[in-house]
Structures are given as C-alpha cells and as structure tokens.
Design a protein around this motif. Structure first.
Motif, PDB file in Angstrom:
ATOM      1  N   VAL A 184       7.689 -17.382  16.677  1.00  0.00           N
ATOM      2  CA  VAL A 184       7.085 -17.071  15.604  1.00  0.00           C
ATOM      3  C   VAL A 184       5.731 -16.027  16.252  1.00  0.00           C
ATOM      4  N   ASP A 185       5.621 -15.131  15.372  1.00  0.00           N
ATOM      5  CA  ASP A 185       4.509 -14.040  15.653  1.00  0.00           C
ATOM      6  C   ASP A 185       2.959 -14.897  15.330  1.00  0.00           C
ATOM      7  N   LYS A 186       2.327 -15.715  16.261  1.00  0.00           N
ATOM      8  CA  LYS A 186       1.326 -16.739  15.768  1.00  0.00           C
ATOM      9  C   LYS A 186       0.024 -15.692  15.487  1.00  0.00           C
ATOM     10  N   LEU A 187       0.103 -14.469  16.127  1.00  0.00           N
ATOM     11  CA  LEU A 187      -1.202 -13.746  15.516  1.00  0.00           C
ATOM     12  C   LEU A 187      -1.121 -13.146  14.140  1.00  0.00           C
ATOM     13  N   ALA A 188       0.264 -12.706  13.786  1.00  0.00           N
ATOM     14  CA  ALA A 188       0.245 -12.357  12.294  1.00  0.00           C
ATOM     15  C   ALA A 188       0.165 -13.678  11.299  1.00  0.00           C
ATOM     16  N   VAL A 189       0.661 -14.977  11.779  1.00  0.00           N
ATOM     17  CA  VAL A 189       0.565 -16.011  11.169  1.00  0.00           C
ATOM     18  C   VAL A 189      -0.963 -16.467  10.736  1.00  0.00           C
ATOM     19  N   LYS A 190      -1.587 -16.091  11.903  1.00  0.00           N
ATOM     20  CA  LYS A 190      -3.001 -16.388  12.081  1.00  0.00           C
ATOM     21  C   LYS A 190      -3.851 -15.489  11.046  1.00  0.00           C
ATOM     22  N   LYS A 191      -3.677 -14.113  11.146  1.00  0.00           N
ATOM     23  CA  LYS A 191      -4.169 -13.220  10.308  1.00  0.00           C
ATOM     24  C   LYS A 191      -3.929 -13.609   8.813  1.00  0.00           C
ATOM     25  N   ALA A 192      -2.543 -13.783   8.594  1.00  0.00           N
ATOM     26  CA  ALA A 192      -2.263 -14.183   7.166  1.00  0.00           C
ATOM     27  C   ALA A 192      -3.053 -15.507   6.553  1.00  0.00           C
ATOM     28  N   ILE A 193      -3.189 -16.442   7.593  1.00  0.00           N
ATOM     29  CA  ILE A 193      -3.919 -17.635   6.860  1.00  0.00           C
ATOM     30  C   ILE A 193      -5.382 -17.209   6.851  1.00  0.00           C
ATOM     31  N   GLU A 218       3.333 -25.586  13.610  1.00  0.00           N
ATOM     32  CA  GLU A 218       4.125 -27.084  13.473  1.00  0.00           C
ATOM     33  C   GLU A 218       5.570 -27.229  13.281  1.00  0.00           C
ATOM     34  N   ASP A 219       5.933 -26.312  12.533  1.00  0.00           N
ATOM     35  CA  ASP A 219       7.628 -26.349  12.323  1.00  0.00           C
ATOM     36  C   ASP A 219       7.795 -24.841  12.042  1.00  0.00           C
ATOM     37  N   SER A 220       8.402 -24.069  13.466  1.00  0.00           N
ATOM     38  CA  SER A 220       8.856 -22.730  13.073  1.00  0.00           C
ATOM     39  C   SER A 220       9.887 -22.438  12.156  1.00  0.00           C
ATOM     40  N   ASP A 221      10.560 -23.519  11.772  1.00  0.00           N
ATOM     41  CA  ASP A 221      11.671 -23.167  10.847  1.00  0.00           C
ATOM     42  C   ASP A 221      11.200 -23.006   9.367  1.00  0.00           C
ATOM     43  N   LYS A 222       9.934 -23.658   9.206  1.00  0.00           N
ATOM     44  CA  LYS A 222       9.489 -23.418   7.703  1.00  0.00           C
ATOM     45  C   LYS A 222       8.552 -22.180   7.688  1.00  0.00           C
ATOM     46  N   VAL A 223       8.214 -21.593   8.715  1.00  0.00           N
ATOM     47  CA  VAL A 223       7.270 -20.280   8.795  1.00  0.00           C
ATOM     48  C   VAL A 223       8.333 -19.170   8.275  1.00  0.00           C
ATOM     49  N   PRO A 224       7.771 -18.190   7.198  1.00  0.00           N
ATOM     50  CA  PRO A 224       8.614 -17.309   6.603  1.00  0.00           C
ATOM     51  C   PRO A 224       9.066 -16.236   7.812  1.00  0.00           C
ATOM     52  N   GLU A 225      10.087 -15.653   7.585  1.00  0.00           N
ATOM     53  CA  GLU A 225      10.906 -14.842   8.288  1.00  0.00           C
ATOM     54  C   GLU A 225      10.029 -13.443   8.842  1.00  0.00           C
ATOM     55  N   LYS A 226       9.049 -13.047   7.965  1.00  0.00           N
ATOM     56  CA  LYS A 226       8.386 -11.875   8.205  1.00  0.00           C
ATOM     57  C   LYS A 226       7.373 -12.075   9.287  1.00  0.00           C
ATOM     58  N   PHE A 227       7.138 -13.364   9.825  1.00  0.00           N
ATOM     59  CA  PHE A 227       6.272 -13.702  10.832  1.00  0.00           C
ATOM     60  C   PHE A 227       7.173 -13.830  12.020  1.00  0.00           C
ATOM     61  N   LYS A 228       8.373 -14.007  12.164  1.00  0.00           N
ATOM     62  CA  LYS A 228       8.945 -14.223  13.297  1.00  0.00           C
ATOM     63  C   LYS A 228       9.682 -12.723  13.780  1.00  0.00           C
ATOM     64  N   THR A 229       9.727 -12.787  15.457  1.00  0.00           N
ATOM     65  CA  THR A 229      10.218 -11.938  16.059  1.00  0.00           C
ATOM     66  C   THR A 229      11.464 -12.248  16.719  1.00  0.00           C
ATOM     67  N   VAL A 230      12.821 -11.627  16.609  1.00  0.00           N
ATOM     68  CA  VAL A 230      13.785 -12.101  17.326  1.00  0.00           C
ATOM     69  C   VAL A 230      13.974 -11.270  18.492  1.00  0.00           C
ATOM     70  N   LYS A 231      14.327 -12.164  19.587  1.00  0.00           N
ATOM     71  CA  LYS A 231      14.433 -11.707  21.081  1.00  0.00           C
ATOM     72  C   LYS A 231      15.625 -12.440  21.323  1.00  0.00           C
ATOM     73  N   MET A 232      15.704 -13.389  22.614  1.00  0.00           N
ATOM     74  CA  MET A 232      16.745 -13.980  22.900  1.00  0.00           C
ATOM     75  C   MET A 232      16.578 -15.085  22.222  1.00  0.00           C
ATOM     76  N   GLU A 233      15.579 -15.505  21.839  1.00  0.00           N
ATOM     77  CA  GLU A 233      15.363 -16.895  21.085  1.00  0.00           C
ATOM     78  C   GLU A 233      13.997 -16.481  19.894  1.00  0.00           C
ATOM     79  N   VAL A 234      14.135 -17.192  18.787  1.00  0.00           N
ATOM     80  CA  VAL A 234      13.338 -16.917  17.872  1.00  0.00           C
ATOM     81  C   VAL A 234      11.877 -17.510  18.022  1.00  0.00           C
TER      82      VAL A 234
END
Length: 161
Positions: free
Chosen positions: A132-141, A114-130
C-alpha cells in the motif's frame, strides 16, 4: 604449486603421448603418471580440507549473524522503552535541559494500514507483493477523503541535540 587444472592438463598430455605411442608405456611415462596421480591426490585433499574449513567458517558466521540479530532486537526493545520514557517525561515536565543536551519532543504523523485488503486499489503499487502506498493514503486522508482500512495517527519521538 600446481593447480588442479594444471594437473589435469599434464595428465591429459601424458595420455595423449601414450596414445601416440600406440599404448606403450615408457618408464618415464609411468613415473609421470604416478607423480601426477600423487599430485592430484594431494591437491584434491587440500581442496577438500579447505572447503571443510570454509563450511565450518560459514557455519560460525551464520551463528554470529543470529547472535548479532538477537542482540540488535534486544537493543531496539530497550531503546524503544527508553525513548518512550523520555517522551513521557517531556510531556509531563516540559523540555529538559541536562548537561549539553536539550531534550524535547518532535511530533510526527504515521499512516497506519490496518487492513491492506480494504484499502482501494488506487493506493496500492504492485511489485513482487502487494504494498500500500502509505504516503498517498496519508495525503488522501489529510485531504478529507475516507480511506477504508487506514487512519493517520500522531506519534511522538524524543529529540536529543
């Protein structure tokens, strides 16, 4: 047929010959220079015309790409509408058998950010743009962790066999 490179090389060779003759032009050299200039003019004109044709062709290709992308977008919208209708029909009436097809519903889950800015950094991967690792977020939830800015929602898709 000579290329521009060949014509340039011949022209350079003629100029070197004139230089070796201390600037004196023989009638043969004058004829060679005139022929070379004519060939250069004709070849350059052919290049320019061919480049114009390629540019026109590229413009037509761009227009066709836009037309096809628009057609794909429309087809996708119709496809989504039809799939939703099939899912609703299966949900209402159960599995549908028609002709050689069996139409059912497959359940899946999708992690919606819903809001990638609110998702904790551990679920994000940095490429040319930020991203969110949706699979990791889904597993965590699914493991019971509260992940701000994301939730798991159930989806239904028609299954046609």
């Amino acid at each position: 047929m000579k290329t521009l490179l060949n014509i340039r090389q011949e022209y350079t060779s003629i100029l070197q010959e004139i230089e070796q003759n201390e600037g004196e032009l023989t009638p043969e050299m004058e004829d060679a220079l005139a022929i070379n200039a004519q060939e250069l003019s004709e070849k350059s004109l052919a290049y320019v015309e061919f480049m114009g044709n390629l540019n026109a062709q590229n413009n037509r290709i761009e227009e066709e790409i836009k037309r096809l992308q628009n057609l794909k977008r429309k087809n996708t919208q119709v496809l989504d509408f039809l799939q939703k209708g099939l899912v609703q029909a299966v949900n209402e009436f159960g599995t549908i058998r028609t002709g050689t097809y069996t139409i059912g519903v497959r359940h899946s889950e999708e992690c919606v950010i819903e809001d990638s800015d609110k998702v904790p950094e551990k679920f994000k991967t940095v490429k040319m743009e930020v991203q969110v690792d949706k699979l990791a977020v889904k597993k965590a939830i699914k493991a019971g962790e509260n992940v701000p800015g994301a939730h798991v929602q159930g989806n239904q898709h028609p299954v046609v066999r």
